[in-house]
Motif scaffolding. Sequence first.
Motif, short mmCIF file in Angstrom:
data_model
loop_
_atom_site.label_atom_id
_atom_site.label_comp_id
_atom_site.label_asym_id
_atom_site.label_seq_id
_atom_site.Cartn_x
_atom_site.Cartn_y
_atom_site.Cartn_z
N ILE A 260 25.69 -18.43 -36.03
CA ILE A 260 26.51 -17.64 -35.57
C ILE A 260 26.01 -17.92 -33.48
N PRO A 261 26.67 -18.34 -32.98
CA PRO A 261 26.42 -19.10 -31.70
C PRO A 261 25.72 -17.65 -31.16
N THR A 262 26.10 -17.06 -30.73
CA THR A 262 25.67 -15.83 -29.58
C THR A 262 24.61 -15.07 -30.12
N LEU A 263 23.87 -15.45 -31.10
CA LEU A 263 22.44 -15.33 -31.87
C LEU A 263 21.39 -15.94 -31.13
N ASN A 264 21.78 -17.84 -31.38
CA ASN A 264 21.05 -18.50 -30.45
C ASN A 264 21.11 -18.88 -29.05
N LYS A 265 22.30 -17.88 -28.80
CA LYS A 265 22.36 -18.11 -26.91
C LYS A 265 21.20 -17.24 -26.65
N ALA A 266 21.71 -15.65 -27.19
CA ALA A 266 20.51 -14.80 -27.00
C ALA A 266 18.96 -14.63 -27.39
N ALA A 267 18.68 -15.18 -27.79
CA ALA A 267 17.27 -15.35 -28.48
C ALA A 267 16.85 -16.76 -27.53
N VAL A 268 17.79 -17.39 -26.97
CA VAL A 268 16.70 -18.39 -25.53
C VAL A 268 17.19 -17.84 -24.52
N GLN A 269 17.94 -17.10 -24.21
CA GLN A 269 18.28 -16.67 -23.17
C GLN A 269 17.23 -15.24 -22.40
N ALA A 270 16.80 -14.83 -23.95
CA ALA A 270 15.19 -13.19 -23.99
C ALA A 270 13.93 -14.32 -23.91
N LEU A 271 13.96 -15.42 -24.78
CA LEU A 271 12.81 -15.89 -24.19
C LEU A 271 12.13 -16.18 -23.10
N ASP A 272 13.98 -17.31 -22.46
CA ASP A 272 13.27 -17.87 -20.98
C ASP A 272 13.25 -16.72 -20.28
N ARG A 273 13.98 -15.36 -20.66
CA ARG A 273 13.63 -14.31 -19.08
C ARG A 273 11.47 -13.89 -19.82
N LEU A 274 11.81 -13.57 -20.94
CA LEU A 274 10.13 -13.83 -21.40
C LEU A 274 9.24 -14.23 -21.00
N LEU A 275 9.22 -15.49 -20.65
CA LEU A 275 8.61 -17.34 -20.14
C LEU A 275 8.57 -16.83 -18.48
N ASP A 276 9.58 -16.17 -17.66
CA ASP A 276 9.67 -15.92 -16.09
C ASP A 276 8.70 -14.94 -16.00
N ARG A 277 8.65 -14.14 -17.39
CA ARG A 277 7.76 -12.95 -16.92
C ARG A 277 6.52 -12.84 -17.43
N PRO A 278 5.16 -13.38 -17.11
CA PRO A 278 4.27 -13.53 -18.01
C PRO A 278 3.53 -12.27 -18.50
N ASP A 279 3.63 -11.21 -17.47
CA ASP A 279 3.25 -10.19 -18.52
C ASP A 279 4.06 -9.56 -18.98
N ALA A 280 5.47 -9.29 -19.24
CA ALA A 280 6.54 -9.22 -20.44
C ALA A 280 6.55 -9.32 -21.34
N LEU A 281 6.13 -11.24 -21.24
CA LEU A 281 5.74 -12.16 -22.76
C LEU A 281 4.67 -11.22 -23.31
N GLU A 282 3.54 -11.19 -22.72
CA GLU A 282 1.63 -10.82 -23.46
C GLU A 282 2.82 -9.62 -24.14
N LYS A 283 2.93 -8.32 -23.81
CA LYS A 283 3.24 -6.65 -24.27
C LYS A 283 4.33 -7.39 -25.52
N ALA A 284 5.60 -8.03 -25.78
CA ALA A 284 6.30 -8.86 -26.46
C ALA A 284 4.81 -9.48 -27.36
#
Length: 121
Positions: A42-66
Amino acid sequence: MVSDKRWECLHPRCLALQASGVYGFNDVDIRNNIIGMVIGAIPTLNKAAVQALDRLLDRPDALEKAQVAARADDVKTVTASLMEAMGYNPVNPLIYRQPVCCYWAGDGLQSHSGGFDTSHG
C-alpha cells in the motif's frame, strides 16, 4: 490484510526454499522480503515508513529512544516514537471528514453533512 490461507502458503514455501539451499532464503532474507511485501503493498505505508524514519534520522535522541525500545520489545514506546515522528510530516496532512450533524465553529462558519457554509456571517 493477507488471509491466513495465503500466509500458510507463503511461509512454508520460503522455509522449503531455505531448506533446499536456494540463495537469498536465510532467516533474515525471508524476514526482509515479508516486511518489504507488507510495506510495499500500500503506497501510504511505505511513504509513512520513509517519512517517520527520515524524521527519526533528523533527531538522534528520538532515534536512540526508539532503538532502545525496539531492542527491549517495548511496543508501546516504539509506537509512540513512530506516531510522534509521523506527526511532523503526515502522509495525508488534510483529512476530510463529513460530519453527521450541524455545529458552529469560529466566526459564523457552520458545518453540516453537505460541507461548509460560510454565508451565515
